[in-house]
Write a protein that holds these residues in place. Structure first.
Motif, PDB file in Angstrom:
ATOM      1  N   GLN A   8       0.826  -1.205   0.000  1.00  0.00           N
ATOM      2  CA  GLN A   8       0.000   0.000   0.000  1.00  0.00           C
ATOM      3  C   GLN A   8       0.862   1.257   0.000  1.00  0.00           C
ATOM      4  OE1 GLN A   8      -0.287  -2.514   2.114  1.00  0.00           O
ATOM      5  NE2 GLN A   8      -2.270  -3.420   1.608  1.00  0.00           N
ATOM      6  N   GLN A   9       2.042   1.115   0.514  1.00  0.00           N
ATOM      7  CA  GLN A   9       2.926   2.272   0.560  1.00  0.00           C
ATOM      8  C   GLN A   9       3.810   2.359  -0.684  1.00  0.00           C
ATOM      9  OE1 GLN A   9       6.521   2.127   2.552  1.00  0.00           O
ATOM     10  NE2 GLN A   9       6.792   4.071   1.466  1.00  0.00           N
ATOM     11  N   ILE A  10       4.378   1.217  -1.097  1.00  0.00           N
ATOM     12  CA  ILE A  10       5.326   1.315  -2.218  1.00  0.00           C
ATOM     13  C   ILE A  10       4.644   1.425  -3.579  1.00  0.00           C
ATOM     14  CG2 ILE A  10       7.215   0.157  -0.997  1.00  0.00           C
ATOM     15  CD1 ILE A  10       6.675  -2.326  -2.674  1.00  0.00           C
ATOM     16  N   GLU A  11       3.447   0.857  -3.740  1.00  0.00           N
ATOM     17  CA  GLU A  11       2.835   0.870  -5.063  1.00  0.00           C
ATOM     18  C   GLU A  11       2.498   2.271  -5.567  1.00  0.00           C
ATOM     19  OE1 GLU A  11      -0.158  -2.235  -5.247  1.00  0.00           O
ATOM     20  OE2 GLU A  11       1.404  -3.790  -5.272  1.00  0.00           O
ATOM     21  N   PRO A  12       1.758   3.053  -4.765  1.00  0.00           N
ATOM     22  CA  PRO A  12       1.475   4.426  -5.245  1.00  0.00           C
ATOM     23  C   PRO A  12       2.754   5.236  -5.420  1.00  0.00           C
ATOM     24  CG  PRO A  12       0.122   3.875  -3.343  1.00  0.00           C
ATOM     25  CD  PRO A  12       1.125   2.773  -3.484  1.00  0.00           C
ATOM     26  N   ASN A 588     -23.075 -10.030 -10.847  1.00  0.00           N
ATOM     27  CA  ASN A 588     -22.077 -10.925 -10.250  1.00  0.00           C
ATOM     28  C   ASN A 588     -20.662 -10.380 -10.452  1.00  0.00           C
ATOM     29  OD1 ASN A 588     -21.791 -11.268 -12.954  1.00  0.00           O
ATOM     30  ND2 ASN A 588     -21.966 -13.488 -12.965  1.00  0.00           N
ATOM     31  N   VAL A 589     -20.568  -9.059 -10.419  1.00  0.00           N
ATOM     32  CA  VAL A 589     -19.298  -8.418 -10.721  1.00  0.00           C
ATOM     33  C   VAL A 589     -18.365  -8.429  -9.510  1.00  0.00           C
ATOM     34  CG1 VAL A 589     -18.242  -6.191 -11.244  1.00  0.00           C
ATOM     35  CG2 VAL A 589     -20.215  -6.972 -12.551  1.00  0.00           C
ATOM     36  N   ILE A 590     -17.139  -8.877  -9.728  1.00  0.00           N
ATOM     37  CA  ILE A 590     -16.114  -8.834  -8.683  1.00  0.00           C
ATOM     38  C   ILE A 590     -15.136  -7.726  -9.077  1.00  0.00           C
ATOM     39  CG2 ILE A 590     -14.349 -10.149  -7.458  1.00  0.00           C
ATOM     40  CD1 ILE A 590     -16.864 -11.717  -7.318  1.00  0.00           C
ATOM     41  N   THR A 591     -14.970  -6.737  -8.220  1.00  0.00           N
ATOM     42  CA  THR A 591     -14.020  -5.676  -8.552  1.00  0.00           C
ATOM     43  C   THR A 591     -12.664  -5.965  -7.923  1.00  0.00           C
ATOM     44  OG1 THR A 591     -15.126  -4.474  -6.802  1.00  0.00           O
ATOM     45  CG2 THR A 591     -15.404  -3.630  -9.014  1.00  0.00           C
ATOM     46  N   PRO A 592     -11.619  -5.556  -8.616  1.00  0.00           N
ATOM     47  CA  PRO A 592     -10.274  -5.815  -8.093  1.00  0.00           C
ATOM     48  C   PRO A 592      -9.898  -4.851  -6.960  1.00  0.00           C
ATOM     49  CG  PRO A 592     -10.145  -4.680 -10.197  1.00  0.00           C
ATOM     50  CD  PRO A 592     -11.593  -4.949  -9.952  1.00  0.00           C
ATOM     51  N   ASP A 593     -10.626  -3.734  -6.850  1.00  0.00           N
ATOM     52  CA  ASP A 593     -10.180  -2.658  -5.956  1.00  0.00           C
ATOM     53  C   ASP A 593      -9.914  -3.093  -4.515  1.00  0.00           C
ATOM     54  OD1 ASP A 593     -11.263  -1.661  -8.347  1.00  0.00           O
ATOM     55  OD2 ASP A 593     -11.483   0.330  -7.474  1.00  0.00           O
ATOM     56  N   GLU A 594     -10.820  -3.938  -3.960  1.00  0.00           N
ATOM     57  CA  GLU A 594     -10.610  -4.347  -2.559  1.00  0.00           C
ATOM     58  C   GLU A 594      -9.360  -5.220  -2.423  1.00  0.00           C
ATOM     59  OE1 GLU A 594     -14.581  -5.965  -2.979  1.00  0.00           O
ATOM     60  OE2 GLU A 594     -14.237  -4.070  -4.023  1.00  0.00           O
ATOM     61  N   TYR A 595      -9.164  -6.060  -3.402  1.00  0.00           N
ATOM     62  CA  TYR A 595      -7.978  -6.924  -3.348  1.00  0.00           C
ATOM     63  C   TYR A 595      -6.707  -6.077  -3.432  1.00  0.00           C
ATOM     64  CZ  TYR A 595     -11.231 -10.764  -4.143  1.00  0.00           C
ATOM     65  OH  TYR A 595     -12.256 -11.657  -4.036  1.00  0.00           O
ATOM     66  N   VAL A 596      -6.766  -5.050  -4.297  1.00  0.00           N
ATOM     67  CA  VAL A 596      -5.602  -4.174  -4.437  1.00  0.00           C
ATOM     68  C   VAL A 596      -5.339  -3.448  -3.116  1.00  0.00           C
ATOM     69  CG1 VAL A 596      -4.684  -2.142  -5.612  1.00  0.00           C
ATOM     70  CG2 VAL A 596      -5.946  -3.870  -6.913  1.00  0.00           C
ATOM     71  N   GLY A 600      -2.376  -5.557  -2.498  1.00  0.00           N
ATOM     72  CA  GLY A 600      -1.523  -4.884  -3.471  1.00  0.00           C
ATOM     73  C   GLY A 600      -1.774  -5.349  -4.892  1.00  0.00           C
ATOM     74  N   ALA A 601      -1.507  -4.447  -5.840  1.00  0.00           N
ATOM     75  CA  ALA A 601      -1.724  -4.750  -7.249  1.00  0.00           C
ATOM     76  C   ALA A 601      -0.804  -5.878  -7.722  1.00  0.00           C
ATOM     77  CB  ALA A 601      -1.486  -3.501  -8.105  1.00  0.00           C
ATOM     78  N   ASP A 602       0.419  -5.905  -7.218  1.00  0.00           N
ATOM     79  CA  ASP A 602       1.354  -6.948  -7.642  1.00  0.00           C
ATOM     80  C   ASP A 602       0.781  -8.337  -7.342  1.00  0.00           C
ATOM     81  OD1 ASP A 602       3.203  -5.196  -8.625  1.00  0.00           O
ATOM     82  OD2 ASP A 602       4.472  -5.196  -6.829  1.00  0.00           O
ATOM     83  N   ALA A 603       0.176  -8.481  -6.175  1.00  0.00           N
ATOM     84  CA  ALA A 603      -0.393  -9.777  -5.800  1.00  0.00           C
ATOM     85  C   ALA A 603      -1.569 -10.123  -6.700  1.00  0.00           C
ATOM     86  CB  ALA A 603      -0.836  -9.763  -4.337  1.00  0.00           C
ATOM     87  N   VAL A 604      -2.401  -9.141  -7.030  1.00  0.00           N
ATOM     88  CA  VAL A 604      -3.557  -9.412  -7.882  1.00  0.00           C
ATOM     89  C   VAL A 604      -3.090  -9.777  -9.288  1.00  0.00           C
ATOM     90  CG1 VAL A 604      -5.713  -8.499  -8.808  1.00  0.00           C
ATOM     91  CG2 VAL A 604      -4.989  -7.861  -6.512  1.00  0.00           C
ATOM     92  N   ALA A 720      10.213  -8.678 -12.448  1.00  0.00           N
ATOM     93  CA  ALA A 720       9.852  -7.282 -12.722  1.00  0.00           C
ATOM     94  C   ALA A 720       8.586  -7.113 -13.572  1.00  0.00           C
ATOM     95  CB  ALA A 720      11.044  -6.553 -13.358  1.00  0.00           C
ATOM     96  N   PRO A 721       8.378  -7.890 -14.651  1.00  0.00           N
ATOM     97  CA  PRO A 721       7.147  -7.690 -15.418  1.00  0.00           C
ATOM     98  C   PRO A 721       5.902  -8.034 -14.603  1.00  0.00           C
ATOM     99  CG  PRO A 721       8.746  -8.905 -16.722  1.00  0.00           C
ATOM    100  CD  PRO A 721       9.257  -8.868 -15.307  1.00  0.00           C
ATOM    101  N   THR A 722       6.003  -9.061 -13.789  1.00  0.00           N
ATOM    102  CA  THR A 722       4.845  -9.553 -13.054  1.00  0.00           C
ATOM    103  C   THR A 722       4.523  -8.669 -11.855  1.00  0.00           C
ATOM    104  OG1 THR A 722       5.437 -11.799 -13.696  1.00  0.00           O
ATOM    105  CG2 THR A 722       3.941 -11.549 -11.823  1.00  0.00           C
ATOM    106  N   ALA A 723       5.516  -8.371 -11.054  1.00  0.00           N
ATOM    107  CA  ALA A 723       5.330  -7.570  -9.839  1.00  0.00           C
ATOM    108  C   ALA A 723       6.209  -6.324  -9.939  1.00  0.00           C
ATOM    109  CB  ALA A 723       5.689  -8.397  -8.610  1.00  0.00           C
ATOM    110  N   PRO A 724       5.796  -5.383 -10.793  1.00  0.00           N
ATOM    111  CA  PRO A 724       6.685  -4.254 -11.115  1.00  0.00           C
ATOM    112  C   PRO A 724       7.048  -3.376  -9.908  1.00  0.00           C
ATOM    113  CG  PRO A 724       4.479  -3.903 -12.031  1.00  0.00           C
ATOM    114  CD  PRO A 724       4.524  -5.317 -11.538  1.00  0.00           C
ATOM    115  N   HIS A 725       6.116  -3.233  -8.981  1.00  0.00           N
ATOM    116  CA  HIS A 725       6.386  -2.338  -7.842  1.00  0.00           C
ATOM    117  C   HIS A 725       7.384  -2.965  -6.874  1.00  0.00           C
ATOM    118  CE1 HIS A 725       2.185  -1.791  -9.272  1.00  0.00           C
ATOM    119  NE2 HIS A 725       2.465  -0.499  -9.196  1.00  0.00           N
TER     120      HIS A 725
END
Length: 818
Positions: A8-12, A588-596, A600-604, A720-725
């Motif tokens: 949450q800190q390094i990604e942004p 039945n929409v699942i949003t990625p936002d909560e997971y991010v 973190g986006a890298d994990a998603v 790096a391509p997969t988990a860029p942050h």
RNA sequence: GCCGAGGUGGCGGAAUAGGUAGACGCGACGGACUUAAAAUCCGUUGAACCUCAAGUUCAUGCGGGUUCGAGCCCCGCCCUCGGCACCA
């Protein structure tokens, strides 16, 4: 203790830094080879769901991989922004489609940025902006000039709910509207079409594209080529000018079995050929056929219907008089709208003949036929019978012989028919690019001059609850003057199918700000065609076919100089929820936002790649995402603990010192080949195994410092391509210069990947009985000798005699006994 | 009905010039740490037989076949998913 991994800190932080430094801005003056990799742009529905990420995250990973491999990569993003949902929002919530769409885009852009992608936002393309649709209209004019856009009246698919016509491709599952599921009805309307059928033959040629077999097959099926012959049947009525009816058939070998002829109910000759005593019945049948919905008409379960119209035609080959019927199983839009009825050798004709008591005459004998009556149509090849001079020929030979004969006699002509119809592009809606045409009482249909483009959508149109096109009732839009004679005239109020907008957006990405044309020709020349396209297979016969047509048409006009828009295509699968496709309407929409926010986006990103082969899709299940999150944590801890660990200058453990480079280079090799083939799930397993191994190495501290550094750097680069942050953060923390995303993909040394020792499997009669570690170079003789000396093997061979030994180098020895 | 893809542990899935089936991960179980929990770490984990160990047998949708050896090749079925579906 090392600091905690905190996405949450390094990604942004890194997202901001990369944006600020414009490290993903793409330029044409880069000396590296170009690589244009795109994923299908999203419709602006408001929220990206996990299905969108499933399409976009892995494609971003692949584009990043190509970038690290040394390519100048263009990986752009935009918005497919015209379409009905925006207009429905206007009707039900009173919000203007433009506002609704732009708000959605804002949210979606935020989501896309949170994913950590390399999209160059300077190149964003949004199809509903005048600077874009101006050129959509311009392309319409060009197609019109080239004779590829025309207006015609025909029975079209009409969705009563959406209040608009649909292309054939947008009618699904036997007659329902693709978007809202309402049964589609037929309506006679004047509509604009694109002459895609002119390109049917070239569209079948897929030799220049590297696409999944599945999609190519779907396109082939959709185009539906069949080669056959048009056969003339004679008409002899004094009061009728026509002297023939032509039918299309792929089976001229069965013509002697034609015991009736069927016309489509809408066939133009029907009314003039109907005799007075049948008129009432025929007219009633035609009316009934027209009233049917597509579902009723297309149902194959339904019993055949039809009526005799009282007239006869002549079979020119045998002089027979053949009764003329109409039936709705014959389609006006295919072939000639007329077929010869050969009940003995066609299932549909057989059903029809049975129903109405028409004669069934066998002309192709099945092998071993005893002369019995057929209980069903015989559609396979056989020996011709009851066919005059052609009797006794095998039917596939007779087919050509009869075709030759008919062509010589002038009774027929070989032709090719296609199932593909012209592309209907008119939509009776507001939220689309207006068709730039004007109707003048004096001059007829007049194109809007290029200099008057764009034809703007009026902001003040009124959205009626009835769903009728707002443009039709918008005087400020409709009323105009004729560009030719300056008299009062009316604008075309139909807008274009949104597939028109998506047929060329990949050209616009090269130069979205260009004003002198739809694209900067120099930049187009540099980037196009698209090297790699990814997206869902649901567009196989729509977007993907239309775009191919579009490019071929532009090529023939001299606007572009290549034949195919997308050289390579990869279809990712679909993420489903309870076996259903994710969509807003299904709820039945699942949003990625909560997971991010949580992991973190890298994990998603990584999790979506890990759940299975990318082309397979699958049920959404978040129970495994924790495993990915743990792994990223392990990587974090591993690398930072490595920083606090002192490795020896020269390790005392030669085994580990050998094994570490081997493991490293094997991982590079595996990861690289998996990336190239979009095998992301196994690529990640390899990285996890590498991580697990490095953890052991770190604990033992049994390798040289420099070996450790090399292995660790490789891990970060491969990640790096997969988990860029995460990769960037650790790259910097281990003292490397910014940015890892401007570093090169590691290369492997084949020599270093080779194993010195292998486990030789010992089988006795095909069953594994022993295993022994041996040098990889062991010869058959050595292996045999070694194996036979093993106690285990001896005990199994007691009382047995080895009759044969199989040796698979570097793999196994199999002792076969009597 | 036709065409295509696919059926492997409790789950997602690995493994194809035919050569150790179950990599990697989830879950479960046991342990360490903790006042406790979470997190983390370590170990076990296809099934059956066997008191332990050692070991044996069975196992890649079903039934046959080829082969020293079959998840992989051949023949015949069943099921799931995707596409087409009166196209003459």
């Amino acid at each position: 203790m090392v600091v905690k991994y905190n996405p949450q800190q390094i990604e942004p932080k890194w997202q901001q830094r990369w944006a600020q430094d414009q490290i993903y801005a793409t330029r044409e003056d880069n000396p590296r080879p170009k690589w244009y990799e795109m994923t299908m742009f999203p419709y602006t529905s408001g929220n990206l769901h996990i299905g969108h990420w499933y399409a976009m995250a892995p494609s971003d990973v692949h584009a990043r991989f190509k970038r690290m491999q040394g390519y100048n990569v263009l990986h752009p993003m935009g918005f497919d922004a015209f379409g009905l949902p925006a207009e429905n929002a206007a009707i039900s919530h009173g919000i203007h489609p433009f506002i609704w769409t732009m708000q959605n885009i804002e949210n979606m852009r935020r989501q896309l940025k949170s994913m950590g992608t390399i999209y160059d936002w300077n190149r964003e393309v949004t199809t509903c902006l005048p600077e874009y649709y101006k050129w959509t209209q311009w392309f319409f004019l060009k197609l019109h000039e080239a004779g590829l856009a025309y207006r015609a009246k025909s029975a079209v698919n009409w969705c009563p709910r959406c209040q608009t016509v649909l292309a054939n491709e947008q009618v699904v599952e036997g007659g329902f509207c693709e978007r809202c599921g309402t049964p589609v009805i037929r309506k006679d309307l004047e509509q604009w079409f694109f002459r895609i059928t002119s390109y049917a033959e070239e569209l079948l040629d897929m030799s220049k594209i590297d696409w999944p077999e599945r999609v190519k097959m779907m396109q082939r099926n959709w185009i539906g080529k069949s080669e056959g012959i048009e056969i003339s049947f004679g008409i002899d009525y004094q009061n009728i000018a026509e002297k023939e009816i032509r039918v299309f058939t792929t089976r001229p070998d069965t013509i002697f079995g034609a015991t009736f002829l069927v016309l489509a109910p809408e066939h133009p000759l029907v009314l003039s050929l109907t005799t007075p005593e049948h008129r009432e019945e025929v007219e009633e049948y035609i009316l009934r056929a027209r009233r049917q919905t597509e579902i009723e008409r297309l149902s194959t379960e339904r019993e055949k219907s039809g009526v005799f119209i009282g007239a006869y035609v002549q079979n020119k080959l045998n002089g027979e008089r053949v009764p003329l019927w109409i039936a709705d199983y014959v389609l006006l839009t295919y072939g000639t709208g007329a077929v010869m009825g050969v009940p003995a050798h066609d299932e549909r004709d057989f059903d029809f003949a049975k129903r109405f008591g028409l004669p069934i005459r066998l002309v192709i004998a099945p092998p071993g036929w005893s002369g019995d009556e057929l209980s069903q149509a015989y559609v396979e090849p056989g020996i011709m019978a009851n066919s005059g001079q052609f009797d006794g020929l095998p039917s596939n030979v007779g087919k050509e012989a009869i075709a030759d004969f008919m062509e010589n006699q002038g009774y027929g002509k070989r032709t090719t028919s296609y199932r593909l119809r012209d592309w209907l592009i008119s939509r009776q809606r507001y939220w689309g690019a207006p068709i730039p045409m004007i109707y003048c009482d004096h001059c007829g249909i007049v194109p809007v001059p290029e200099c008057d483009l764009p034809v703007f959508l009026p902001p003040d149109a009124e959205f009626k609850p009835s769903g009728e096109s707002p443009l039709k009732y918008c005087p400020s839009f409709v009323n105009t003057t004729c560009p030719r004679c300056e008299a009062k005239a009316q604008r075309e109020t139909d807008t274009m199918d949104t597939f028109m907008c998506s047929s060329w957006y990949f050209l616009r990405y090269t130069s979205p700000g260009y004003h002198q044309g739809p694209f900067d020709p120099e930049k187009l020349k540099y980037w196009l065609p698209v090297d790699q396209y990814t997206g869902g297979a649901e567009h196989a016969v729509m977007h993907l076919l239309y775009s191919r047509f579009f490019i071929k048409a532009l090529r023939d006009m001299g606007i572009v100089d290549f034949d195919e828009p997308f050289i390579r295509l990869f279809n990712q699968g679909t993420i489903v929820v309870q076996r259903q496709k994710m969509s807003k309407s299904r709820g039945n929409v699942i949003t990625p936002d909560e997971y991010v926010a949580d992991l973190g986006a890298d994990a998603v990103r990584a999790y979506l790649m890990f759940i299975g082969p990318w082309d397979q899709g699958g049920e959404w299940d978040d129970s495994g995402i924790i495993g990915i999150s743990r792994w990223l944590n392990r990587v974090w801890n591993l690398v930072l603990r490595g920083q606090e660990t002192t490795f020896p200058e020269h390790s005392a453990d030669p085994g580990a010192t050998k094994e570490l480079p081997r493991f490293t280079h094997k991982t590079i090799k595996k990861t690289t080949s998996d990336m190239e083939r979009f095998r992301f799930n196994t690529q990640l397993s390899a990285l996890m195994e590498f991580t697990n191994y490095l953890t052991k190495v770190l604990e033992a501290r049994a390798v040289d410092q420099s070996y450790w550094h090399e292995a660790r750097d490789c891990l970060l680069l491969l990640l790096a391509p997969t988990a860029p942050h995460l990769a960037e953060e650790l790259w910097i923390r281990t003292g490397h210069p910014y940015s890892i995303h401007q570093s090169s993909w590691p290369e492997w040394d084949e020599e270093l990947t080779l194993e010195e020792q292998i486990t030789l499997v010992v089988q006795i009669d095909g069953k594994v009985r022993d295993k022994v570690v041996v040098p990889a170079s062991i010869t058959e003789a050595e292996a045999q000798q070694l194996v036979l000396s093993r106690d285990r093997v001896k005990s199994f061979l007691k009382d047995k005699e080895v009759t044969k030994t199989i040796f698979a180098p570097k793999k196994l020895v199999n002792l076969v006994t009597k």
